[in-house]
Design an enzyme around this catalytic site. Structure first.
Site, PDB file in Angstrom:
ATOM      1  N   SER A  23       0.877  -1.126   0.100  1.00 16.65           N
ATOM      2  CA  SER A  23      -0.292   0.097   0.148  1.00 16.65           C
ATOM      3  C   SER A  23       0.788   1.274   0.033  1.00 16.65           C
ATOM      4  CB  SER A  23      -1.136  -0.143   1.182  1.00 16.65           C
ATOM      5  OG  SER A  23      -2.073   0.950   1.193  1.00 16.65           O
TER       6      SER A  23
ATOM      7  N   GLU B 282      -9.230  -5.586  -3.805  1.00 16.14           N
ATOM      8  CA  GLU B 282      -8.790  -4.480  -3.098  1.00 16.14           C
ATOM      9  C   GLU B 282      -9.626  -3.739  -2.302  1.00 16.14           C
ATOM     10  OE1 GLU B 282      -5.377  -3.926  -2.534  1.00 16.14           O
ATOM     11  OE2 GLU B 282      -4.199  -4.891  -4.261  1.00 16.14           O
TER      12      GLU B 282
ATOM     13  N   HIS C 215      -7.737  -5.770  -0.029  1.00 17.31           N
ATOM     14  CA  HIS C 215      -6.750  -4.880   0.568  1.00 17.31           C
ATOM     15  C   HIS C 215      -5.858  -5.531   1.590  1.00 17.31           C
ATOM     16  CE1 HIS C 215      -4.001  -1.645  -0.072  1.00 17.31           C
ATOM     17  NE2 HIS C 215      -4.137  -1.112   1.280  1.00 17.31           N
TER      18      HIS C 215
END
Length: 510
Positions: A189, A317, A413
């Site tokens: 990320s 995600e 995610h």
């Protein structure tokens, strides 16, 4: 040297004592730079001062100032207090200077406004032990301290901290049993945004040989946008956006200004465009100096030609944010249309998505376009830019669904973090595996993650074919892993001519 209290290693700044833990030697909280307070506030990191005697490296250093609301259910930032935010931690199979093991340096995520290396989810023991590698984690400044574009301060101070940590690795890691010529940076990320930025930064050149970018965010700011955002943050405390003025506010109190702005960013949609709905007022800034261009532009021009890259993303995600926001199964047609218009590739994005996914309902379209815009396509395109620039890249996609929250999270995610680190009950892993236990297939996939990542750190080969622009072969990580052409071909085609340029300031403040 090993004493009764623990092994001692001499760094350039002084000696540190670690602890033997489960067949590893672990050192925590070693300063790599001076505390960025006082005259050093909002400035580039400065080398840590030398110390006398032996420093006990038993505890993680204090987290950098950040928004407490994002630090778990208690609303408190865990970890010790203090100003010595810039510290490194080392897990090594043996602090033997002759060992010359591969080194893996982790950069945490957290929307560029939260995170710290002492989080239990980043316990690197399994990676170091299973892969016979040295693992380094470190703190860097986040939020206003690290990324606000203010006058009298260099841009991207959080990225400069990352460079300083890598310089510490270069200068010191051999004493811990690592090979400074075999350094791999890896992050997820915002941490992957850091990895991508480092590939484009002249000051980072030569500090690492390989890079792993997991779920790269596509949000990089233009200098004009970043300055406008910083001005609004400073208004929250009634001050101008300058280092001199903001230095008068305690760094732990100043975080509230960013938090207050995050809650009302949608009010700025006419000025900030796609940034406004993200509630994340920080990102790396393409300032022309610290970060001369976007990573995609830099890699396409050959900046990463001498660095081997492993990049990829998770299939679902955006599902994490839908579930955490209580929106799963509740997305309306109006919300889906708004997301498609805002985040789709170009003015015809909504129609293009509806044509490409004719059977998709509003929930799927809402998730798909935001997954693609923020993480999926930026990650894939980073690998494609690397190949176009004459470099080498491997690509993966995680499709195994998380078992937590009733099984609705999908391959969302952050799922790659507990799988890679084996920290199923810590931090985000607690949500992703909550109530379900850890199935055998998760443990098998977790071992496969670590095997591939550490093999890549050792040899540059994770165990599958390099990506090329003809076959587009990727490793699909699931119960039964397979190498096949990139699965999200419909999305790839929608975005293949889109340039991930710095987010612009649409109009100046009136």
């Amino acid at each position: 040297m090993t004493t009764a209290e623990g092994p001692v290693v001499r760094t350039e700044a002084g000696a540190v004592r670690g602890r033997e833990e489960g067949g590893l030697t672990v050192f925590r909280g070693i300063p790599f730079a001076e505390p960025p307070v006082g005259e050093a506030r909002f400035q580039a990191p400065r080398h840590a001062r030398a110390w006398d005697g032996v420093r006990e490296a038993y505890e993680f250093g204090p987290p950098p100032p950040q928004e407490a609301a994002f630090q778990g259910r208690t609303g408190e930032i865990p970890g010790p207090m203090g100003d010595d935010w810039l510290t490194v931690n080392v897990w090594t199979p043996a602090a033997d200077p002759s060992a010359r093991r591969p080194v893996m340096v982790w950069i945490y995520g957290g929307a560029y406004k939260m995170g710290h290396a002492g989080s239990p989810g980043y316990d690197a023991q399994h990676i170091a032990r299973d892969g016979d590698v040295v693992v380094v984690t470190f703190n860097h400044r986040v939020g206003i301290e690290g990324f606000a574009r203010i006058d009298g301060a260099p841009a991207n101070r959080g990225l400069l901290d990352q460079v300083a940590a890598l310089e510490w690795v270069r200068d010191n890691i051999a004493a811990f049993g690592g090979d400074p010529a075999q350094v791999t940076v890896f992050g997820e990320s915002a941490g992957a945004g850091g990895v991508a930025s480092l590939l484009a930064m002249p000051s980072a050149r030569g500090l690492f040989r390989r890079a792993v970018a997991q779920s790269v965010p596509g949000t990089f700011f233009s200098d004009e946008l970043a300055r406008d955002v910083a001005a609004e943050i400073a208004k929250e405390v009634g001050l101008p956006p300058t280092a001199a003025a903001l230095s008068a506010v305690d760094p732990r109190q100043l975080t509230s200004a960013g938090e207050q702005l995050s809650e009302k960013m949608r009010q700025y949609e006419d000025r900030w465009g796609q940034l406004a709905p993200t509630v994340t007022p920080f990102s790396p800034v393409v300032d022309g100096e610290v970060l001369p261009t976007t990573p995609w532009q830099a890699l396409a021009a050959g900046a990463g030609r001498d660095v081997e890259l492993l990049a990829g993303h998770n299939r679902d995600e955006w599902r994490l944010f839908v579930v955490m926001g209580g929106q799963f199964g509740k997305i309306t047609e109006e919300q889906a249309a708004g997301a498609l218009r805002t985040f789709g590739p170009g003015p015809e994005g909504e129609q293009a998505y509806r044509a490409a996914f004719p059977e998709a309902g509003p929930g799927e379209l809402y998730e798909r376009v935001q997954t693609d815009w923020l993480f999926g396509m930026p990650s894939l395109r980073l690998a494609e830019a690397q190949v176009a620039g004459g470099g080498r890249a491997h690509v993966y996609e995680l499709t195994w669904p998380a078992p937590g929250a009733g099984g609705v999270l999908g391959a969302c995610h952050g799922l790659d973090i507990p799988l890679l680190f084996g920290t199923y009950e810590a931090d985000l892993g607690n949500l992703l595996f909550m109530g379900s236990g850890v199935p055998d297939q998760a443990r098998e996939l977790s071992a496969r993650f670590r095997s591939a990542w550490t093999a890549f750190a050792r040899t540059g080969e994770p165990g599958w074919s390099a990506y090329d622009l003809d076959e587009r072969l990727v490793q699909v990580l699931d119960v039964k892993p397979e190498v096949r052409p990139y699965p999200e071909e419909a999305s790839r085609r929608l975005w293949e001519t889109y340039d991930f340029e710095p987010l612009p300031l649409l109009r100046p403040a009136g």
